[in-house]
Design a protein around this motif. Structure first.
Motif, short mmCIF file in Angstrom:
data_model
loop_
_atom_site.label_atom_id
_atom_site.label_comp_id
_atom_site.label_asym_id
_atom_site.label_seq_id
_atom_site.Cartn_x
_atom_site.Cartn_y
_atom_site.Cartn_z
N ALA A 191 36.80 25.05 29.70
CA ALA A 191 36.34 26.35 29.19
C ALA A 191 34.85 26.56 29.40
CB ALA A 191 36.70 26.48 27.71
N GLY A 192 34.06 25.50 29.24
CA GLY A 192 32.60 25.61 29.38
C GLY A 192 32.11 25.89 30.78
N ASP A 193 33.00 25.88 31.77
CA ASP A 193 32.62 26.18 33.15
C ASP A 193 32.56 27.67 33.45
OD1 ASP A 193 32.49 23.45 33.90
OD2 ASP A 193 34.65 23.42 34.32
N TYR A 194 32.95 28.50 32.48
CA TYR A 194 33.09 29.93 32.76
C TYR A 194 31.81 30.56 33.32
CZ TYR A 194 33.16 34.93 32.12
OH TYR A 194 33.02 36.28 32.34
N ALA A 195 30.69 30.38 32.69
CA ALA A 195 29.46 31.07 33.12
C ALA A 195 29.08 30.69 34.54
CB ALA A 195 28.32 30.77 32.16
N ALA A 196 29.14 29.40 34.86
CA ALA A 196 28.78 28.96 36.22
C ALA A 196 29.78 29.48 37.23
CB ALA A 196 28.72 27.43 36.27
N TRP A 197 31.07 29.46 36.89
CA TRP A 197 32.12 29.96 37.78
C TRP A 197 31.95 31.45 38.05
CZ3 TRP A 197 35.90 33.59 36.50
CH2 TRP A 197 36.93 33.76 37.44
N ALA A 198 31.78 32.24 36.99
CA ALA A 198 31.65 33.69 37.14
C ALA A 198 30.40 34.03 37.95
CB ALA A 198 31.61 34.37 35.77
N ALA A 199 29.30 33.33 37.71
CA ALA A 199 28.06 33.60 38.45
C ALA A 199 28.23 33.27 39.93
CB ALA A 199 26.91 32.80 37.85
N LEU A 200 28.78 32.10 40.24
CA LEU A 200 28.92 31.69 41.63
C LEU A 200 29.91 32.57 42.38
CD1 LEU A 200 28.11 29.66 43.83
CD2 LEU A 200 29.98 28.18 43.04
#
Length: 198
Positions: A26-35
């Motif tokens: 779940a904590g990967d969301y911000a990095a995933w959405a940005a990339l």
């Protein structure tokens, strides 16, 4: 050689020289959405049409739930690719359509952020996944499909040792239209795939 460790129960992490592959959390969301967002124009020609809410948190939660369900059923395993030194998210790859029994095979799909393309990260990630598929999962064959115009993807697959086996006509609906794809495969006992088992 890669090491297999457990981040938590049944969650494989594959470690290479420059990359680490691990299951999305779940904590990967911000990095995933940005990339994904900054790489959209780079990725869209090679992917299914993006949904209007593609990068929204609700869509991410659904995606994560699907990853977990597929993993628990043994149908697929999705990995995110991280730079081993900086920890930055680089992209992702999935081994899906896993078949056991007499087939012992799976199908690989992958993506990489535009700013990380062409630097050897995906080749290393695919090599790690091939090792895991053959040595740990005991698969015999892994496949990948590639649009003929995607020269970057073709180079990566061939670098890792995949062999082109044919053309699949009108195989997948990509970016709004049905696209032909080359079929590539790597076999556990194929000499050309030997570097994925050394």
């Amino acid at each position: 050689m890669f090491g297999l460790s457990l981040l938590r129960r049944d969650s494989p992490a594959l470690k290479g020289e420059r990359v680490i592959l691990r299951l999305p959390v779940a904590g990967d969301y911000a990095a995933w959405a940005a990339l994904r967002g900054e790489s959209r124009a780079f990725l869209e020609p090679w992917e299914p049409t993006w949904a209007p809410d593609e990068l929204e948190k609700a869509a991410w939660r659904y995606r994560l739930r699907r990853y977990r369900e597929d993993f628990s059923r043994g149908a697929a395993v999705a990995f995110f690719i991280f730079d081993r030194q900086s920890g930055a998210l680089l992209g992702g790859l999935t081994l899906g359509n896993i078949r056991h029994g007499v087939a012992r095979s799976g199908h690989i799909g992958y993506w990489i952020g535009e700013k990380y393309a062409g630097q050897g990260y995906m080749a290393e990630a695919l090599d790690l996944l091939a090792r895991h598929a053959f040595e740990t999962m005991r698969l015999h064959r892994i496949e990948a499909a590639c649009i003929p115009g995607n020269t970057r993807s073709i180079r990566v697959l061939e670098k890792v040792g995949f062999t082109r086996e044919g053309l699949l006509r009108s195989y997948l609906k990509i970016n709004g239209g049905w696209q032909d794809h080359y079929l590539y495969a790597l076999i556990a006992d194929d000499p050309r795939g030997a570097r994925a088992r050394d």
